[in-house]
Scaffold this active site. Structure first.
Site, PDB file in Angstrom:
ATOM      1  N   ASP A 100       0.835  -1.197   0.000  1.00 24.38           N
ATOM      2  CA  ASP A 100       0.000   0.000   0.000  1.00 24.38           C
ATOM      3  C   ASP A 100       0.870   1.247   0.000  1.00 24.38           C
ATOM      4  OD1 ASP A 100      -2.839   0.924   0.246  1.00 24.38           O
ATOM      5  OD2 ASP A 100      -3.057  -1.020   1.211  1.00 24.38           O
ATOM      6  N   ASP A 332     -12.459  -2.598   2.914  1.00 27.40           N
ATOM      7  CA  ASP A 332     -13.467  -1.551   3.137  1.00 27.40           C
ATOM      8  C   ASP A 332     -14.882  -1.983   2.765  1.00 27.40           C
ATOM      9  OD1 ASP A 332     -11.733   0.393   4.118  1.00 27.40           O
ATOM     10  OD2 ASP A 332     -11.300   1.216   2.138  1.00 27.40           O
TER      11      ASP A 332
END
Length: 563
Positions: A100, A332
């Site tokens: 990330d 998410d």
């Protein structure tokens, strides 16, 4: 342009959320050594790439997406030596590592921000975005993604700093060349270690400063941050500079998380001749089960026709221009089998159907940890059992301030809460699902006694082996990677079916999206006698021997035809 045979086009990516994957030391928190211990499992599944959610040093206000040091590892996750061993062990198994990249914002505990807030003259002041308030009001009335103002007052200098997310996540000022240079240096630090690319967090939000309205504009009614931030005027300039300075020097994969991006904008980000990103994550299909114009918490049933139109739009508009990422789940998003499938009687069939629907489309597929065993949403009885800052802020706002019925608010959390994806990986029927010998940081889904990796590996007809076969088929049939896409039966209320075409080959992908039986007619221009069954989620699909097929609940079938 899209005809280039880059390695990431034929790859399948597996996302690991490290806090919830595997705990090696009994502290209840997943860690890098836990991941190392499960690499043989990932190799058995057959994935090519692991996207690792943040493991950098962080105070953990937003589960690691608030980074205080980009070049150190969070103590809870291990050490840099552990990370280097993970990378080495993955490469030994021919698995690439994508990490990330979170550079829209830092933590407020990052040294850059610690310095920036000291004075207006500090060398790091312009690393962030500051504005003067008026009459004890913030500069604008923008609302952050996590609730509350996007502006936080800093008494040291009597100014406000911008944060699109938590107040502990101040936004970086990308207009400052020193910010960009510092980020590029950090990216090279990781790429020189041998990592294979970046998933870039909310990367289309980095260009925003020139769009901030004045206080006068705020008074005149400019509300909410979203019109001002994504896809700002300079974002392509920044990404092309990043490509020139960093990305072009390595054989890597890049995927940008781009909220609010349209297919036309996605083409700008991903067209090969523009030298920006390989692909983007877009969210349009993730908003089809909430009320239009409202938040994700305002639920409505999914209309299959909407899903068909949306996914097909992305397939066609990026065809031969850019490249799609294909996903149902991530850290998410809620669990897809609970969201668009049936996590009760038809959990196995509907999980396989949804996998088939996605993996035969054109683009790079992403699997989120636990998806391959059909993990489901969780229903904790009380709000205190949840951990997600977004979810907790929403509950507080709606229950404490707006006086909504707590039971109704919990229904939204059960359906859409991010913690649905963050409960620990279910490895076995042992205590805590085999995730940890200690007390997990968030409770394990109680159904771990039946839904777990051990059971999946012992059942040759499990969801795991179905995903394994999908991955194998992608490597065996170039048409799955490069074939053109065309939707058929656009108005059918139950079936999501499409065609893939490459040279003289065609694939017919048939998915019954619901639990009631329905009839599917193979198109007349396809020779039923020459079809080859590639995969089906029912073991006896070969019994379908005519052009008219009665599809059973959630039945998926893929046929290959050669002209």
């Amino acid at each position: 342009m899209s005809k280039r045979k880059d390695w990431w086009k034929s790859s399948v990516v597996y996302q690991i959320y490290p806090r919830s994957f595997m705990d090696s030391n009994g502290d209840g928190i997943g860690d890098i050594r836990g991941i190392i211990s499960k690499l043989d499992y990932l190799q058995q599944l057959g994935v090519d790439v692991v996207w690792l959610s943040p493991v950098y040093q962080s105070p953990n206000d937003d589960n690691g997406y608030d980074i205080s040091n980009y070049e150190e590892i969070m103590d809870e996750f291990g050490t840099m030596d552990d990370l280097e061993e993970l990378l080495d062990e993955m490469h030994k198994r021919s698995i690439k590592l994508v990490m990330d990249l979170v550079v829209n914002h830092t933590s407020d505990e990052h040294q850059w921000f610690v310095e920036a807030k000291k004075s207006k003259e500090n060398p790091y002041r312009d690393f962030y975005i500051w504005r003067t308030g008026k009459d004890n009001h913030p500069p604008t009335d923008w609302q952050s993604s996590f609730g509350g103002s996007t502006w936080e007052y800093s008494p040291e200098t009597d100014e406000y700093y911008l944060h699109m997310f938590s107040k502990k996540q101040p936004d970086l000022n990308w207009e400052n060349p020193k910010v960009r240079d510092s980020i590029y240096k950090m990216m090279k630090f990781w790429l020189d270690k041998g990592i294979d690319g970046f998933r870039m967090d909310v990367i289309n939000m980095i260009s925003k400063k020139e769009c901030l309205p004045s206080y006068k504009d705020w008074i005149n009614g400019n509300h909410g941050f979203k019109p001002y931030t994504p896809n700002g005027d300079s974002v392509h300039q920044y990404l092309q500079e990043m490509h020139q300075e960093v990305l072009s020097k390595y054989d890597i994969m890049t995927v940008g998380e781009c909220p609010g991006v349209s297919p036309e904008q996605a083409e700008l980000y991903t067209a090969a001749d523009r030298n920006e990103l390989n692909m983007v994550f877009q969210f349009e299909h993730m908003g089809l089960d909430n009320e239009p114009g409202k938040s994700k918490w305002d639920l409505k049933p999914l209309a299959l026709k909407d899903l068909k139109q949306n996914l097909s739009k992305w397939q066609k508009q990026l065809e031969n221009k850019g490249w799609n990422s294909l996903y149902w789940n991530n850290h998410d998003q809620p669990r897809i089998v609970s969201r668009f499938g049936n996590d009760g009687e038809y959990r196995v069939q509907s999980a396989k159907m949804l996998a088939t629907l996605l993996h035969f489309m054109k683009g790079t597929p992403y699997i989120y940890q636990g998806e391959e065993i059909g993990m489901t949403n969780v229903r904790f009885s009380k709000i205190e059992d949840y951990r997600d800052i977004e979810l907790k802020n929403m509950y507080k706002d709606r229950v404490d301030h707006l006086r909504w019925d707590p039971a109704e608010v919990m229904k939204s959390i059960y359906a859409k809460g991010r913690d649905n994806a963050r409960t620990p990986m279910q490895w076995s029927g042992e205590l805590n699902g085999g995730f940890s010998t200690g007390t997990p940081w968030i409770q394990v889904n109680p159904n771990y006694t039946t839904i777990n990796v051990k059971n999946a590996l012992e059942d040759q007809h499990s969801i795991f082996y179905y995903y394994k076969k999908l991955i194998e088929l992608r490597k065996q049939h170039e048409i799955i990677v490069y074939g053109d896409y065309n939707l058929i039966l656009e108005d059918h209320e139950s079936v999501f079916s499409y065609m893939r075409s490459l040279g003289n080959e065609r694939l017919l992908v048939i998915n019954n999206f619901y639990e009631h039986e329905t009839v599917f007619e193979i198109p007349e221009n396809m020779n039923v006698q020459t079809r080859e069954l590639l995969i089906s989620n029912y073991n006896d699909a070969s019994k379908h021997n005519s052009a008219s097929i009665t599809l059973r609940p959630y039945e998926s079938i893929v046929y290959k035809f050669i002209n």
